[in-house]
Design a protein around this motif. Sequence first.
Motif, PDB file in Angstrom:
ATOM      1  N   UNK A   1      -6.787  -6.890 -23.906  1.00  0.00           N
ATOM      2  CA  UNK A   1      -5.844  -5.824 -22.908  1.00  0.00           C
ATOM      3  C   UNK A   1      -5.083  -6.886 -21.927  1.00  0.00           C
ATOM      4  N   UNK A   2      -3.556  -6.337 -21.919  1.00  0.00           N
ATOM      5  CA  UNK A   2      -2.999  -7.349 -20.534  1.00  0.00           C
ATOM      6  C   UNK A   2      -3.178  -6.351 -19.742  1.00  0.00           C
ATOM      7  N   UNK A   3      -4.126  -5.523 -19.955  1.00  0.00           N
ATOM      8  CA  UNK A   3      -4.062  -4.726 -18.592  1.00  0.00           C
ATOM      9  C   UNK A   3      -5.038  -4.874 -17.573  1.00  0.00           C
ATOM     10  N   UNK A   4      -5.056  -5.434 -16.470  1.00  0.00           N
ATOM     11  CA  UNK A   4      -6.001  -6.734 -15.466  1.00  0.00           C
ATOM     12  C   UNK A   4      -5.989  -5.600 -14.108  1.00  0.00           C
ATOM     13  N   UNK A   5      -6.551  -4.772 -13.860  1.00  0.00           N
ATOM     14  CA  UNK A   5      -7.421  -3.706 -12.833  1.00  0.00           C
ATOM     15  C   UNK A   5      -7.167  -4.817 -11.372  1.00  0.00           C
ATOM     16  N   UNK A   6      -6.863  -3.921 -10.829  1.00  0.00           N
ATOM     17  CA  UNK A   6      -7.091  -5.505  -9.198  1.00  0.00           C
ATOM     18  C   UNK A   6      -8.516  -5.081  -8.993  1.00  0.00           C
ATOM     19  N   UNK A   7      -8.768  -5.913  -8.033  1.00  0.00           N
ATOM     20  CA  UNK A   7      -9.898  -5.870  -6.916  1.00  0.00           C
ATOM     21  C   UNK A   7      -9.963  -5.460  -5.684  1.00  0.00           C
ATOM     22  N   UNK A   8     -10.621  -5.067  -5.020  1.00  0.00           N
ATOM     23  CA  UNK A   8     -10.698  -4.786  -4.282  1.00  0.00           C
ATOM     24  C   UNK A   8     -10.841  -5.685  -2.795  1.00  0.00           C
ATOM     25  N   UNK A   9     -10.117  -6.554  -2.191  1.00  0.00           N
ATOM     26  CA  UNK A   9     -10.640  -7.082  -1.430  1.00  0.00           C
ATOM     27  C   UNK A   9     -10.295  -6.679  -0.034  1.00  0.00           C
ATOM     28  N   UNK A  10     -11.111  -7.877   0.264  1.00  0.00           N
ATOM     29  CA  UNK A  10     -11.451  -7.258   2.639  1.00  0.00           C
ATOM     30  C   UNK A  10     -13.345  -7.630   2.371  1.00  0.00           C
ATOM     31  N   UNK A  11     -13.050  -7.048   3.918  1.00  0.00           N
ATOM     32  CA  UNK A  11     -14.361  -7.290   3.875  1.00  0.00           C
ATOM     33  C   UNK A  11     -14.191  -5.430   4.814  1.00  0.00           C
ATOM     34  N   UNK A  12     -15.774  -4.616   4.555  1.00  0.00           N
ATOM     35  CA  UNK A  12     -16.053  -3.297   5.317  1.00  0.00           C
ATOM     36  C   UNK A  12     -16.945  -3.340   5.861  1.00  0.00           C
ATOM     37  N   UNK A  13     -16.671  -2.938   7.001  1.00  0.00           N
ATOM     38  CA  UNK A  13     -17.761  -2.998   8.058  1.00  0.00           C
ATOM     39  C   UNK A  13     -19.452  -2.225   7.355  1.00  0.00           C
ATOM     40  N   UNK A  14     -20.225  -2.999   8.186  1.00  0.00           N
ATOM     41  CA  UNK A  14     -21.503  -1.741   7.254  1.00  0.00           C
ATOM     42  C   UNK A  14     -21.961  -0.689   8.002  1.00  0.00           C
ATOM     43  N   UNK A  15     -21.383  -0.150   9.588  1.00  0.00           N
ATOM     44  CA  UNK A  15     -21.525   0.716   9.836  1.00  0.00           C
ATOM     45  C   UNK A  15     -20.649   1.565   9.160  1.00  0.00           C
ATOM     46  N   UNK A  16     -19.158   1.882   8.370  1.00  0.00           N
ATOM     47  CA  UNK A  16     -18.798   2.618   7.776  1.00  0.00           C
ATOM     48  C   UNK A  16     -19.651   2.874   6.616  1.00  0.00           C
ATOM     49  N   UNK A  17     -19.953   1.643   6.025  1.00  0.00           N
ATOM     50  CA  UNK A  17     -21.087   1.827   4.507  1.00  0.00           C
ATOM     51  C   UNK A  17     -22.024   3.076   4.849  1.00  0.00           C
ATOM     52  N   UNK A  18     -22.689   2.169   5.824  1.00  0.00           N
ATOM     53  CA  UNK A  18     -23.830   3.589   6.411  1.00  0.00           C
ATOM     54  C   UNK A  18     -23.244   4.634   5.320  1.00  0.00           C
ATOM     55  N   UNK A  19     -22.730   5.276   6.714  1.00  0.00           N
ATOM     56  CA  UNK A  19     -22.121   6.641   7.802  1.00  0.00           C
ATOM     57  C   UNK A  19     -21.831   7.124   6.241  1.00  0.00           C
TER      58      UNK A  19
END
Lengths: 490, 490
Positions: B184-202
């Motif tokens: 397919x020529x559709x290429x969904x975007x990847x998620x870029x950036x960094x995500x703070x651990x405290x936020x991930x845990x919560x």
Amino acid sequence: MSAFDELMAFQRETEALAQVEGRLHWDQETMMPRGSALQRGEELAALSAVLHARRVDPRVGEWLDRAEAPDEAGAAQLRLIRRSHERATRVPARLASEMARVTSLSQGIWAEARAKDDFAAFAPTLSDVVKLTRELADCLADGRDPYDALLDEYEPGATGESLSQMFGALRPRLVALRDRVMGSDRRPEALEGTFAEAGQLALSRELAEVFGYDFHRGRIDKAVHPFSSGSGADVRITMRTAADDPFNCFYSTIHEVGHAAYEQGIDDAYHLSPLGQGVSMGVHESQSRIYENQLGRSRAFTGFLFERMRDTFGEMSVTDVDAFFACVNRVTPGYIRTESDEVQYNLHILMRFDLERDLVSGKLAVADLEEAWNARFEQDFGRKVDRASNGCLQDVHWSLGLFGYFPTYTLGNVYAGCLHKALREAEPELDAALARGDTSPATGWLHRNLQRFGGLRAPRETVRHACGFEPSEEPLLEYLEQKFGAIYGV
Amino acid sequence: MSAFDELMAFQRETEALAQVEGRLHWDQETMMPRGSALQRGEELAALSAVLHARRVDPRVGEWLDRAEAPDEAGAAQLRLIRRSHERATRVPARLASEMARVTSLSQGIWAEARAKDDFAAFAPTLSDVVKLTRELADCLADGRDPYDALLDEYEPGATGESLSQMFGALRPRLVALRDRVMGSDRRPEALEGTFAEAGQLALSRELAEVFGYDFHRGRIDKAVHPFSSGSGADVRITMRTAADDPFNCFYSTIHEVGHAAYEQGIDDAYHLSPLGQGVSMGVHESQSRIYENQLGRSRAFTGFLFERMRDTFGEMSVTDVDAFFACVNRVTPGYIRTESDEVQYNLHILMRFDLERDLVSGKLAVADLEEAWNARFEQDFGRKVDRASNGCLQDVHWSLGLFGYFPTYTLGNVYAGCLHKALREAEPELDAALARGDTSPATGWLHRNLQRFGGLRAPRETVRHACGFEPSEEPLLEYLEQKFGAIYGV
């Protein structure tokens, strides 16, 4: 395989399973979800039944009959295995399970009675526990005094009579010291203010390291009560924090590190064997107490702590290092054993010892306990108990059937006094090291002379071997009279 | 006491001890100090010996001969106890201990070989494991195909032949779907950036609650690998965080909550009995997968997650909710099973299934495994394996002697497909609820129709009972073709 080797291989598995049991208790106090308590009870009961079956296994008796110890350590192993086997076989299954049932219920009843300051609500349950305790003692006594049979569980070789003499010598001089201190017009400052938890946690870990705790084979967690758990390569401790009382956090950490250092310090060759754990509650307590008090509350070490607390928390309400030393060692009127200072702590124990001996012998009825407690308290502490939670309902021990346990606390202090005297003679430069936060001359001496031997020698002999003299209450009394005499100018 | 009651009381203690064993494994992965590993090995070995002795205890055979089941659940209990007793008695102690010895060593050898991308360094050890596995299978087979005997440990009632038919129907359509998606020529975007651990845990904790995890009878901790552990009133899960990959944290949490919800959701009356745990690995995996994929990666739920992630982390590189849905479900070329997407995951399993069947039957020699793996990978994934750690050294399973385990992952996906079809018919308003973060129509349906029954019915029958139709691969294929066809426009 020789009978000795077969027995030791079997015992090694038993010891490993006993470590698992300890780990479950640790988990229960630190990690376990609250809703898992009933299931955990069944898990512990199943494991306890496995351990009991192994301890009374008839093969153990047969191996013991045939086993020949290859050396001194082997002889000590056989002695300890025989002791455990005989104790386990003497207690009928019915009595053991009835005791487990009653004490698991009574703890809750005690907690409720304490919350309501209502001794009468606890008395019938305590009567049941005392009755079962007497039955247990009769099974174990084998011609001895029943109280001695209970004591033997925690302090092999000790007797009510010998402790009574030792405590009899302690009491008048402790009461007199308490009177002099309370009559002094010197009033050391209290530490005011609040102390951030993060700082307490960090400094608590640092103090654990300073006293030689091995984090590679242990860990520290928060729990409602501080305790040490496990032997050999997995010895964990717990601590707690209170914003207005950082000393509670720091000194209970140092206390538990004393227990843990003993377990971590035992010769690796003894791991997962009966020699691979502290030899008695009294000797264990001698380690926790000498770490906490004779070392941790010394003038030299409090100087180091003063600086580290200022680094951590900033300027404090106590600004002078000598005042800080006095502050750490303040003697204040109070009812609660666990919050007590070095001067009054043993007076708490002495009264419990006398009362519990009388409960076990039947000289004191449970119905009369509160009155007897309050009368004795007023005699030794010079003031009246205001309510039962500050009096005879303050400790959990009796509700759990732990009779014969209390005296090991004071025995531990007495042993700590002896070890401290010997240590000071062996390491005259100790204070200089403590003042810079280096405990290694002390902890190294304790490791070399006591900790590494684990259960090799009987408890009293363990201390005598380390000190080079016969243990007695005299060094503790001299230490207390000298230290508190100086602080209070009495 | 009847023979049935005696047997059940004995079994209850065995189950409680098995829970203890699980707790020790949990502790090892989350809490245990690093220096305690050797001692823990001895603790686990002692406990495992206790459990084995109970499972082969001759009294169990006698009780089974005499026991009469009072009801359907009782009959299921007897069936499961008989199965465990027979399996345990069929394996000679020598073989069990040799297997334990070899697999405990081989894990380390595998890890080293993987780190060096050197299959030849692992091959001799794997040969030993395969040889012992064949011996084990022969002991267990009782006239059946040896591979079926292995499979039976994880998925009672399944056979290599029936799975082979099912997987044979999956493979061409999965390969074709993979080809269409990749073309397919559709290429969904990847998620870029960094995500703070405290936020991930919560947010991870919040997602666990959203999917019905009961913190009162469980807890979440960080660990190297996510897993779920325990049954009944103490079911714990682990998770991990990576700053650049928050989906790993969130979806592995949801996955483990699926496992845990199954264990937590079983009827209390079955606790600490053979019925009190998930009935098979495949059915277990159906729960983790439907939570993670059919629910968690649905368009409706990703809409909710999108908002919660924006609330937690602020504006993200993916700014549109449809693009976010596509991003969560991106299909990318890769070698590693555990990092794979819904389209390619089962292709990973299918090749492992065929290869391990051939290893066990002897059709494939260990020496030829790497070549066979690489050839098959190229066939199904359209690209060459670049190194052994991306190829046949990527999974730990075979080094541990886990043959017959892999296919349960795909069977779980197939079952999840069936359950999802039935759930959608029963709960037509499901998407509206998922879109607002309410999973209860789905988790309630799964609880009522599957989770609460535990081990009451055989695995396939468990799923059939919940769905109301005979399980097959068709619903999974339709779901995947529809979902990824829409995302990729193919």
